[in-house]
Each structure stands twice: as structure tokens, then as C-alpha cells.
Design a protein around this motif. Sequence first.
Motif, PDB file in Angstrom:
ATOM      1  N   GLN A 165      51.262  38.038  44.709  1.00 20.61           N
ATOM      2  CA  GLN A 165      51.426  38.358  46.129  1.00 20.61           C
ATOM      3  C   GLN A 165      50.299  37.824  47.002  1.00 20.61           C
ATOM      4  OE1 GLN A 165      52.195  42.548  46.614  1.00 20.61           O
ATOM      5  NE2 GLN A 165      53.733  42.567  44.991  1.00 20.61           N
ATOM      6  N   GLY A 166      49.250  37.299  46.390  1.00 19.20           N
ATOM      7  CA  GLY A 166      48.142  36.764  47.154  1.00 19.20           C
ATOM      8  C   GLY A 166      46.911  36.629  46.287  1.00 19.20           C
ATOM      9  N   VAL A 167      45.759  36.460  46.942  1.00 21.23           N
ATOM     10  CA  VAL A 167      44.479  36.293  46.237  1.00 21.23           C
ATOM     11  C   VAL A 167      43.635  37.536  46.510  1.00 21.23           C
ATOM     12  CG1 VAL A 167      42.472  34.819  45.896  1.00 21.23           C
ATOM     13  CG2 VAL A 167      44.652  33.801  46.618  1.00 21.23           C
ATOM     14  N   ALA A 168      43.181  38.171  45.465  1.00 19.85           N
ATOM     15  CA  ALA A 168      42.377  39.390  45.598  1.00 19.85           C
ATOM     16  C   ALA A 168      40.906  39.054  45.431  1.00 19.85           C
ATOM     17  CB  ALA A 168      42.794  40.425  44.557  1.00 19.85           C
ATOM     18  N   ILE A 169      40.060  39.815  46.105  1.00 15.50           N
ATOM     19  CA  ILE A 169      38.622  39.722  45.870  1.00 15.50           C
ATOM     20  C   ILE A 169      38.278  40.844  44.884  1.00 15.50           C
ATOM     21  CG2 ILE A 169      38.047  41.139  47.899  1.00 15.50           C
ATOM     22  CD1 ILE A 169      36.018  38.130  46.567  1.00 15.50           C
ATOM     23  N   ALA A 170      37.753  40.465  43.724  1.00 18.30           N
ATOM     24  CA  ALA A 170      37.604  41.429  42.627  1.00 18.30           C
ATOM     25  C   ALA A 170      36.150  41.586  42.219  1.00 18.30           C
ATOM     26  CB  ALA A 170      38.429  40.978  41.423  1.00 18.30           C
ATOM     27  N   GLN A 171      35.872  42.744  41.652  1.00 21.97           N
ATOM     28  CA  GLN A 171      34.607  42.948  40.944  1.00 21.97           C
ATOM     29  C   GLN A 171      34.836  42.457  39.517  1.00 21.97           C
ATOM     30  OE1 GLN A 171      33.255  47.137  42.471  1.00 21.97           O
ATOM     31  NE2 GLN A 171      35.446  46.840  42.778  1.00 21.97           N
ATOM     32  N   ARG A 172      34.115  41.433  39.134  1.00 21.30           N
ATOM     33  CA  ARG A 172      34.481  40.678  37.935  1.00 21.30           C
ATOM     34  C   ARG A 172      34.604  41.537  36.686  1.00 21.30           C
ATOM     35  NH1 ARG A 172      30.907  35.529  36.614  1.00 21.30           N
ATOM     36  NH2 ARG A 172      29.361  37.174  36.162  1.00 21.30           N
ATOM     37  N   PHE A 173      33.707  42.510  36.496  1.00 20.30           N
ATOM     38  CA  PHE A 173      33.769  43.281  35.255  1.00 20.30           C
ATOM     39  C   PHE A 173      35.036  44.129  35.162  1.00 20.30           C
ATOM     40  CE2 PHE A 173      32.223  46.680  37.915  1.00 20.30           C
ATOM     41  CZ  PHE A 173      32.538  47.858  37.274  1.00 20.30           C
ATOM     42  N   LEU A 174      35.679  44.392  36.307  1.00 19.59           N
ATOM     43  CA  LEU A 174      36.899  45.191  36.305  1.00 19.59           C
ATOM     44  C   LEU A 174      38.156  44.360  36.054  1.00 19.59           C
ATOM     45  CD1 LEU A 174      36.199  47.658  39.255  1.00 19.59           C
ATOM     46  CD2 LEU A 174      36.073  48.131  36.804  1.00 19.59           C
ATOM     47  N   VAL A 175      38.045  43.039  36.115  1.00 19.55           N
ATOM     48  CA  VAL A 175      39.214  42.185  35.840  1.00 19.55           C
ATOM     49  C   VAL A 175      38.962  41.289  34.628  1.00 19.55           C
ATOM     50  CG1 VAL A 175      40.070  42.218  38.217  1.00 19.55           C
ATOM     51  CG2 VAL A 175      38.430  40.445  37.517  1.00 19.55           C
TER      52      VAL A 175
END
Length: 297
Positions: free
Chosen positions: A235-245
Amino acid sequence: MDRLPPLNAVRAFEAAARHMSITLAAEELHVTPGAVSRQIKTLEDTLGVQLFTRGHREISLTRQGQDYHRAATRAIEVLREATRKLQRRRQRKQLKIRAYTTFAMRWLIPRLSGFHAAHPDIEVLLKASLEPVDFRKENIDGAIRLGDGHWPGSQTYRLVDNVLVPVASPALLKSGPRLKRPADLAHHALLHSIARPDDWGYWLEAAGAGEQVDARAGMTYESSAMSYAAAVEGQGVAIAQRFLVEKDLQEGRLVMPFKKVVDMGDYTYYLLTPAHREETASMRTFRLWLLEQFKVA
């Protein structure tokens, strides 16, 4: 209400019927054989039926006695099991821990089974909340919070580096608009979390695309976990906290379209414990386990 039969008498009857011996029942219950016989007679008088046929140095159950013995055995076993459960629960030490929904779902909960296996005497009661922590007003043992490391009235333990990265599904990169440089994000839906409204702005500014891309555009979700799920669905591009993904990246559900990452420094996740009271042995065990998990992650 109908009266219950005398419970001591039921217990004496059940033991005698199980052993088929007044003497053995007396030994089990630590009373005299005469006391067991009197209890059984009291129960028979209360019920108005004969439960045993008595012979010379032996007893046998009547038909009514057989039926009542089966019922008494079931009832006593239910009480025994309920008692065992309450005693086990009383013996277990409970820890009340607060955490964010996304942190709990994506990092902590998948690992808690390992903690419980290693420490079966400690039960972690986990509550998800965005509310500020006040250890003097709340009955909790610890909290996992995001911030700069300064919380009055708390002992703080840094847990992990807070590194921001854009993530998207591989399918979106193949079929969607071009995404070769940060400025291309202007042609994609940016996925946000209500709890972290500024993350896209931090990353875009660091990537040199703050002027070309509207950091507030796109879709906003109640939690980061929901924005990550939306990214997996393309659905789009998310800004993530890397350790959570990390798991999504390893298993290919998400990819990082850019190498640029933003380390938020001291603004990261901490374990908070009350400063005004001594740390319990259970909390110390949980704290050391939590810190070790981040070391080996």
C-alpha cells in the motif's frame, strides 16, 4: 437451598471406598478406624441410604454406594485440581510490564515464551499503552519507553539502537512508480504511525529530499505495526525502526529501497524501573534477560 452433605464424611467415604478398607482409609486420613466408621454412618444417615455392605473384616459398596462413590471421586478431584492451580498461581511471581503495541507484538511477545520456559516461576503480565509512566501512581514493575533516556523517578537501561529505514514490499518496487532515489518517494504513498509522526521528516531531511517530498503526505495508522502491515501489502512505503522489521527483511516480505539510514542516537528504547523502591529479584531476572536478548539479536 439444598444442604451439602458433611464434607468430612464424604472424604472418609471416598477414601474407604477407594481402598475398600476402613483401616487403610483411617491411615490415609490420620484418624482412627472408629472415626471413619462414624463419618460413614453420618453420611448414610444424611443421605438415607446404605452405602456399604459390612461383612466380617471386609466391606463392599452397595449399588447406591457405587454410584455415589463415582460422583464423590469426580467432585473431590475437581476440588484438588482447583486447589493445585491456586497454589501454583500463588507461588508464581508476577511482573507487570508496560510496552508499546508494536514493540510488544513484533519483538517482545515472540521471545516471552523463551523467558517463561527459563523462568516458569515468573509470570509476565504485559500491557500495551502509549501513556506516560508514573511509578508512584501505577502498580507496575517496569516499562519499555521511547525517549532520550531521562525520566524523573526512573532507573533507565538503554535497549537498542533506534535506526530509521524506509521499507516496502518487493512487489511495489517491481510494479509501482520508479523508486531509485529519495526524491522518487514523492510519487509513492508514505505510511505513517500516529505515535511517530516525525520519522519521515527526519529521514527525508537526512537523505536530502526534504524539499522534494512532503513528509506529511500519505496514510496514517494507529500504530507502527499497522503501517508495517500496510507496507507488506504493497500500500506504500513505511518508515520503520529497523530492529522491528528485521524478520520481514530477512524473510523477504519487506526490502529497503535505499541504503540511507538515520540513527536517532540517544532517542531510542529504554527499560524503566522505579527509582523509589528496591528492585525485586524477579524484576532483576527479567531486566538481565531483556538486555541479553538485545545483545544476541
